[in-house]
Scaffold this motif. Structure first.
Motif, PDB file in Angstrom:
ATOM      1  N   UNK A   9     103.596  22.062 -11.198  1.00  0.00           N
ATOM      2  CA  UNK A   9     104.539  21.798 -11.554  1.00  0.00           C
ATOM      3  C   UNK A   9     105.237  21.785 -11.062  1.00  0.00           C
ATOM      4  N   UNK A  10     106.729  20.396 -10.163  1.00  0.00           N
ATOM      5  CA  UNK A  10     107.545  20.419  -8.905  1.00  0.00           C
ATOM      6  C   UNK A  10     108.346  20.191  -9.816  1.00  0.00           C
ATOM      7  N   UNK A  11     109.680  21.590  -9.928  1.00  0.00           N
ATOM      8  CA  UNK A  11     110.826  21.147 -10.593  1.00  0.00           C
ATOM      9  C   UNK A  11     111.690  20.635  -8.872  1.00  0.00           C
ATOM     10  N   UNK A  12     112.517  19.441  -8.983  1.00  0.00           N
ATOM     11  CA  UNK A  12     113.351  18.962  -8.470  1.00  0.00           C
ATOM     12  C   UNK A  12     112.828  18.066  -7.375  1.00  0.00           C
ATOM     13  N   UNK A  13     111.314  17.355  -7.885  1.00  0.00           N
ATOM     14  CA  UNK A  13     110.595  17.113  -7.167  1.00  0.00           C
ATOM     15  C   UNK A  13     111.180  15.191  -6.866  1.00  0.00           C
ATOM     16  N   UNK A  14     111.943  14.680  -7.565  1.00  0.00           N
ATOM     17  CA  UNK A  14     113.167  13.851  -7.595  1.00  0.00           C
ATOM     18  C   UNK A  14     113.941  13.650  -6.453  1.00  0.00           C
ATOM     19  N   UNK A  30      97.747  16.970  -8.559  1.00  0.00           N
ATOM     20  CA  UNK A  30      97.901  16.422  -9.745  1.00  0.00           C
ATOM     21  C   UNK A  30      99.297  17.332 -10.388  1.00  0.00           C
ATOM     22  N   UNK A  31     100.583  16.310  -9.904  1.00  0.00           N
ATOM     23  CA  UNK A  31     101.817  17.051  -9.648  1.00  0.00           C
ATOM     24  C   UNK A  31     102.070  16.495 -11.424  1.00  0.00           C
ATOM     25  N   UNK A  32     102.958  16.813 -11.411  1.00  0.00           N
ATOM     26  CA  UNK A  32     104.210  16.350 -12.458  1.00  0.00           C
ATOM     27  C   UNK A  32     105.396  17.000 -12.043  1.00  0.00           C
ATOM     28  N   UNK A  33     106.106  16.050 -12.174  1.00  0.00           N
ATOM     29  CA  UNK A  33     107.949  16.518 -11.629  1.00  0.00           C
ATOM     30  C   UNK A  33     108.967  16.753 -12.933  1.00  0.00           C
ATOM     31  N   UNK A  34     109.742  17.830 -12.699  1.00  0.00           N
ATOM     32  CA  UNK A  34     111.065  17.898 -13.547  1.00  0.00           C
ATOM     33  C   UNK A  34     111.793  17.790 -12.720  1.00  0.00           C
ATOM     34  N   UNK A  35     112.848  16.386 -12.776  1.00  0.00           N
ATOM     35  CA  UNK A  35     114.544  16.517 -12.394  1.00  0.00           C
ATOM     36  C   UNK A  35     115.316  15.777 -13.150  1.00  0.00           C
ATOM     37  N   UNK A  67      98.736  25.323 -12.802  1.00  0.00           N
ATOM     38  CA  UNK A  67      98.362  26.647 -11.874  1.00  0.00           C
ATOM     39  C   UNK A  67      99.327  27.507 -11.043  1.00  0.00           C
ATOM     40  N   UNK A  68     100.248  26.271 -10.656  1.00  0.00           N
ATOM     41  CA  UNK A  68     101.459  26.664  -9.644  1.00  0.00           C
ATOM     42  C   UNK A  68     103.018  26.049 -10.076  1.00  0.00           C
ATOM     43  N   UNK A  69     103.904  26.599  -9.801  1.00  0.00           N
ATOM     44  CA  UNK A  69     104.433  26.233 -10.234  1.00  0.00           C
ATOM     45  C   UNK A  69     105.303  26.106  -8.704  1.00  0.00           C
ATOM     46  N   UNK A  70     106.580  24.874  -8.028  1.00  0.00           N
ATOM     47  CA  UNK A  70     106.884  24.627  -6.993  1.00  0.00           C
ATOM     48  C   UNK A  70     108.413  24.120  -7.044  1.00  0.00           C
ATOM     49  N   UNK A 112     103.900  30.913  -7.605  1.00  0.00           N
ATOM     50  CA  UNK A 112     104.914  29.637  -7.564  1.00  0.00           C
ATOM     51  C   UNK A 112     105.411  29.789  -5.995  1.00  0.00           C
ATOM     52  N   UNK A 113     105.757  28.713  -5.792  1.00  0.00           N
ATOM     53  CA  UNK A 113     106.360  27.988  -4.281  1.00  0.00           C
ATOM     54  C   UNK A 113     107.582  27.932  -4.423  1.00  0.00           C
ATOM     55  N   UNK A 114     108.928  28.792  -3.931  1.00  0.00           N
ATOM     56  CA  UNK A 114     109.915  28.086  -3.804  1.00  0.00           C
ATOM     57  C   UNK A 114     110.382  27.928  -2.822  1.00  0.00           C
ATOM     58  N   UNK A 115     111.180  26.497  -2.543  1.00  0.00           N
ATOM     59  CA  UNK A 115     111.668  26.356  -1.314  1.00  0.00           C
ATOM     60  C   UNK A 115     112.789  26.643  -0.821  1.00  0.00           C
ATOM     61  N   UNK A 116     112.667  27.837  -0.161  1.00  0.00           N
ATOM     62  CA  UNK A 116     114.039  28.485   0.822  1.00  0.00           C
ATOM     63  C   UNK A 116     114.261  27.628   1.984  1.00  0.00           C
ATOM     64  N   UNK A 117     115.622  28.812   2.411  1.00  0.00           N
ATOM     65  CA  UNK A 117     115.890  27.725   4.255  1.00  0.00           C
ATOM     66  C   UNK A 117     116.238  28.970   4.789  1.00  0.00           C
TER      67      UNK A 117
END
Length: 256
Positions: A9-14, A30-35, A67-70, A112-117
């Protein structure tokens, strides 16, 4: 791309980063995007859902079976440093991230994976406490240094990492923070100016490769990695990502 295909599940994928990496990651996962916004250019095979990650029921439903959240959602660029933008970035990086991780945990997701900076760190002239300008060569702290940024964006990302650290401890999750540095589409690589961008920017395919490596980094609880095109170490060390994630940039950022 990894040989291990994940349901993610990719949150913010757009958003800005999502538009760069989702087409690449979709080739192996296999990606599911929530935005909050629908995709401008949908990627075939990706399931898109328009909604807010703070909607616990929706996020829990979409995370079920993953099995994972980005989490790569971020606040707006427009109105930078104005009160509404500051508030938005803090809400996304703290309450939004916390609620998304909690909903994922409740759905049975353990990773989970968090895109930090890299903005979680101050960028200093070596040997001083003076922050370098974008036309000077400064240096970030070492791989395991404590984040020390003071501006609103760096602070938001710092707090997001603390949310991740808490989730790893409270819910026994593996949470990987990737400290990204100016993700740049391969078609616009390499960046030219300013000097700061040129030294640390990361190609889109390298960012996707780091995310792919993070999806397979399991059994370590909380972890944070510097991710940049700075292969030669002009501004930072990438040793931890190389040694633990098995990741190095294929596109080396141009030197000074």
């Amino acid at each position: 791309m990894s040989q291990h295909s994940r349901r993610v599940l990719v949150i913010g994928g757009c958003g800005v980063v999502g538009r760069i990496v989702v087409p690449i990651l979709a080739a192996g996962h296999h990606l599911t995007v929530l935005d909050l916004k629908p995709p401008a250019d949908p990627v075939p095979g990706v399931g898109y859902h328009t909604g807010d990650a703070r909607d616990a029921d929706l996020t829990r439903e979409l995370a079920t079976g993953a099995d994972s959240l980005i989490y790569m959602a971020m606040g707006p660029v427009q109105g930078w440093n104005t009160p509404p933008t500051v508030r938005s970035h803090l809400e996304v990086a703290v309450s939004g991230l916390y609620l998304a991780l909690r909903a994922a945990h409740e759905a049975g997701v353990r990773h989970a994976v968090y895109t930090s900076s890299m903005s979680v760190f101050r960028y200093l002239i070596p040997g001083t406490q003076r922050e370098a300008s974008r036309d000077e060569i400064g240096r970030f702290p070492g791989d395991d240094a404590r984040p020390d940024a003071r501006d609103f964006y760096g602070l938001a990302k710092r707090l997001g990492e603390e949310v991740c650290r808490s989730a790893a401890a409270e819910w026994d999750m593996d949470v990987v923070c990737l400290r990204l540095a100016f993700p740049t589409p391969d078609t616009e690589w390499p960046p030219v100016d300013p000097l700061f961008h040129r030294l640390i920017a990361t190609s889109g395919s390298d960012v996707a490769a780091a995310l792919d490596a993070a999806l397979n980094y399991r059994g370590h609880g909380f972890a944070a990695f510097n991710i940049s095109g700075d292969l030669d170490g002009h501004t930072m060390s990438l040793a931890k990502a190389r040694e633990q994630l098995g990741w190095t940039p294929a596109h080396a950022a141009p030197g000074p």
